[in-house]
Design an enzyme around this catalytic site. Structure first.
Site, mmCIF file in Angstrom:
data_model
loop_
_atom_site.group_PDB
_atom_site.id
_atom_site.type_symbol
_atom_site.label_atom_id
_atom_site.label_comp_id
_atom_site.label_asym_id
_atom_site.label_seq_id
_atom_site.Cartn_x
_atom_site.Cartn_y
_atom_site.Cartn_z
ATOM 1 N N LYS A 22 0.832 -1.213 0.000
ATOM 2 C CA LYS A 22 0.000 0.000 0.000
ATOM 3 C C LYS A 22 0.862 1.257 0.000
ATOM 4 O O LYS A 22 0.612 2.189 -0.774
ATOM 5 C CB LYS A 22 -0.904 -0.011 1.244
ATOM 6 C CG LYS A 22 -1.553 1.330 1.529
ATOM 7 C CD LYS A 22 -2.208 1.376 2.885
ATOM 8 C CE LYS A 22 -1.309 1.584 4.058
ATOM 9 N NZ LYS A 22 -1.136 2.936 4.580
ATOM 10 N N ASN A 23 1.886 1.277 0.852
ATOM 11 C CA ASN A 23 2.659 2.513 1.001
ATOM 12 C C ASN A 23 3.599 2.783 -0.173
ATOM 13 O O ASN A 23 4.199 3.851 -0.249
ATOM 14 C CB ASN A 23 3.425 2.522 2.321
ATOM 15 C CG ASN A 23 2.478 2.727 3.497
ATOM 16 O OD1 ASN A 23 1.308 3.085 3.300
ATOM 17 N ND2 ASN A 23 2.957 2.495 4.710
ATOM 18 N N ARG A 93 -4.037 10.766 5.134
ATOM 19 C CA ARG A 93 -2.990 11.794 5.209
ATOM 20 C C ARG A 93 -2.057 11.769 3.999
ATOM 21 O O ARG A 93 -1.502 12.795 3.614
ATOM 22 C CB ARG A 93 -2.132 11.573 6.451
ATOM 23 C CG ARG A 93 -2.873 11.574 7.732
ATOM 24 C CD ARG A 93 -1.925 11.269 8.862
ATOM 25 N NE ARG A 93 -0.887 12.285 8.932
ATOM 26 C CZ ARG A 93 -1.005 13.429 9.574
ATOM 27 N NH1 ARG A 93 -2.099 13.710 10.215
ATOM 28 N NH2 ARG A 93 -0.029 14.307 9.583
ATOM 29 N N CYS A 117 -3.602 13.183 14.343
ATOM 30 C CA CYS A 117 -3.625 11.783 13.931
ATOM 31 C C CYS A 117 -3.552 10.912 15.176
ATOM 32 O O CYS A 117 -3.009 11.340 16.195
ATOM 33 C CB CYS A 117 -2.428 11.529 13.027
ATOM 34 S SG CYS A 117 -2.203 9.826 12.566
ATOM 35 N N ARG A 122 2.449 14.277 13.608
ATOM 36 C CA ARG A 122 2.674 14.100 12.177
ATOM 37 C C ARG A 122 2.569 15.395 11.362
ATOM 38 O O ARG A 122 1.725 15.513 10.466
ATOM 39 C CB ARG A 122 1.730 13.031 11.612
ATOM 40 C CG ARG A 122 1.882 11.703 12.313
ATOM 41 C CD ARG A 122 1.051 10.633 11.711
ATOM 42 N NE ARG A 122 1.604 10.136 10.445
ATOM 43 C CZ ARG A 122 0.997 9.229 9.689
ATOM 44 N NH1 ARG A 122 -0.178 8.740 10.047
ATOM 45 N NH2 ARG A 122 1.558 8.822 8.567
ATOM 46 N N ASP A 306 5.736 0.316 11.732
ATOM 47 C CA ASP A 306 4.495 -0.324 11.286
ATOM 48 C C ASP A 306 4.395 -1.796 11.708
ATOM 49 O O ASP A 306 3.377 -2.442 11.460
ATOM 50 C CB ASP A 306 4.357 -0.215 9.758
ATOM 51 C CG ASP A 306 4.088 1.216 9.323
ATOM 52 O OD1 ASP A 306 3.770 2.056 10.185
ATOM 53 O OD2 ASP A 306 4.187 1.500 8.109
ATOM 54 N N ARG A 398 -8.167 -0.230 5.333
ATOM 55 C CA ARG A 398 -7.366 0.771 4.625
ATOM 56 C C ARG A 398 -6.101 0.153 4.034
ATOM 57 O O ARG A 398 -5.595 0.631 3.028
ATOM 58 C CB ARG A 398 -6.942 1.893 5.583
ATOM 59 C CG ARG A 398 -8.081 2.744 6.038
ATOM 60 C CD ARG A 398 -7.586 3.868 6.883
ATOM 61 N NE ARG A 398 -6.612 4.662 6.128
ATOM 62 C CZ ARG A 398 -6.000 5.732 6.600
ATOM 63 N NH1 ARG A 398 -6.241 6.133 7.825
ATOM 64 N NH2 ARG A 398 -5.149 6.398 5.867
#
Ligand code: EPZ
Length: 418
Positions: A22-23, A93, A117, A122, A306, A398
């Site tokens: 995803k990132n 974000r 957040c 952040r 993460d 997400r």
């Protein structure tokens, strides 16, 4: 709102296939704003953040298609809006990533500031500082940053904190700037290199990605390309931790073990047997006892923030005490409070969590506060006695593609409740 119910006690076994990262996919999609020609992507995870990005790009006039088979076609030939509205940015974000490409190609952008957040303050000050160094005027008005310039110019930019999306934003902006940009103390995450690879196939001149110094020679225009997104190292790490905590035996395929060195090393220290097979497969065998081991989250190649929550779930089953230090975000221990409700012994002191293992967890109704927290609560649920019901699983959706189905195929007693 959907919930996930998981009943503890299963020992995971079998094979699980990892989706695209995803990132990496998010900046890859946004990079399509840099050219009028089509960008074709493969191996995208079909998760909520990707669909939000599609919507964001569509609303700007990009012809954006995302398919469940992981392919996407994006064509920014007729961009009609240079704005990322608050309604989008507040749900994701990473929308801030449109700022660099828009200013670079169109000389203007209006992007809502993300605001607070669940895991920390952040701020995006380094994104703005970098653009200003490249000659953009950035003003914050009515909650939006309004950036404008005639053309960005190359600059030396030192980021005093390592920032992943900050590096990505500025690297994209620099591809169309006049002259050379040097990004110092840049993020080395594989997702940054994935974006650099995509940009190079679009004609960008980038060197040094994967190191702390990235050099970009600006070009006048970029062109279309086809690109395959890298596998999700955090999804793979989550399944590895699930195998470890249930003392299971799981083969994780379609991943990139080379991106997971710190995660795999840490799991080995806890007593797991980990076998890397070729370039894309790992076998993780959980073993008793799970050894309690300290860890500190760090920018890549260190242990990823993460993975911190999932690692905490594992440490609740450790044979002693482990100190988990979160050095990236100041408030990323919300999952600990829910694990305590399940019977875990965790004490939080500032950025440190002391996790005493050997406690049997009991299933409970728990609230997910962010994406990785949701995953960690499922892992805790896998070893808890009775049912755990995780609420607010929209966080999970997400970033994890059908995690409950993947876990069920490994033998977990888990279901989504609509
Ligand atoms: C990326 O967020 C990831 N998101 C996050 O993934 C991940 O946790 C994080 O990097 C760290 O690895 C995406 O890639 C879309 P940062 P990002 O800027 O880029 C401070 C997930 O679960 N900072 O690297 O927003 C910041 O406050 C998530 O998938 C500034 O001070 O994180 C933090 O303390 C959540 N000023 C630190 O840097 C800035 O201008 C690192 O944040 C920018 C950041």
């Amino acid at each position: 709102m959907d919930k996930i119910r998981v009943r503890g006690g299963s020992v995971l076994a079998g094979t699980v296939e990892i989706s695209g990262a995803k990132n990496a996919a998010l900046p890859d999609m946004v990079a399509s704003l840099l050219t009028a020609e089509p960008v074709h992507l493969r191996n995208l995870p079909y998760v909520r953040d990707i669909l939000t990005t599609r919507r964001l790009l569509s609303e700007m006039g990009v012809e954006a298609e995302v398919r469940e088979d992981g392919t996407s076609s994006l064509k920014a030939a007729n961009v009609t809006s240079l704005e990322a509205p608050y309604e989008m940015v507040k749900t994701m974000r990473a929308s801030i990533l449109v700022l660099g490409p828009l200013v670079a190609r169109f000389g203007r952008a209006r992007v809502s500031l993300p605001g607070g957040c669940a895991i920390g303050a952040r701020p995006v000050n380094l994104h703005l500082m970098g653009l200003e160094k490249m000659g953009a005027a950035c003003e914050v008005m009515h909650g939006y940053v309004e950036a404008s310039t005639r053309r960005l110019c190359g600059a030396y930019i030192l980021m005093d904190i390592v920032t992943v999306t900050g590096t990505e934003n500025l690297m994209m902006a620099a591809t169309l700037a006049k002259g050379e940009t040097v990004l110092d103390n840049a993020a080395c995450e594989p997702e940054v290199s994935d974006l650099a690879n995509l940009l190079r196939s679009m004609g960008a001149r980038i060197e040094g990605d994967g190191t702390r110094t990235i050099r970009v020679q600006g070009v006048d225009a970029l062109h279309g390309c086809a690109h395959r997104v890298i596998p999700d190292r955090i999804e793979a790490g989550t399944f590895a931790a699930a195998a470890a905590v249930t003392r299971g035996n799981v083969e994780i395929t379609h991943c990139q073990p080379a991106h997971m060195v710190a995660i795999l090393e840490q799991l080995r220290r806890t007593g797991c047997n980990i076998e890397v097979r070729g370039d894309e497969t790992i076998r993780v065998q959980g073993r008793d006892p799970i050894k309690s081991q300290d860890v500190t989250t760090l920018p890549y190649p260190g242990f990823a923030t993460d993975m911190q929550a999932q690692y905490m779930a594992l440490m609740t089953q450790g044979d002693g005490a482990a100190v988990i230090t979160e050095s990236i975000f100041e408030n990323r221990f919300m999952h600990a409070l829910e694990m305590i409700r399940m019977g875990a012994d965790i004490t939080i002191v500032g950025r440190r969590a002391v996790v005493k293992g050997g406690r049997s967890l009991t299933g409970a109704k728990v609230l997910a506060s962010d994406l990785r927290a949701s995953a960690s609560l499922i892992l805790a649920g896998l070893v808890a006695k009775g049912d755990t019901v995780v609420d607010r699983v929209y966080h999970l959706d997400r970033g994890y593609y059908r995690i409950e189905e993947k876990l069920r195929r490994l033998g977990a007693d888990i279901e989504r409740i609509h």
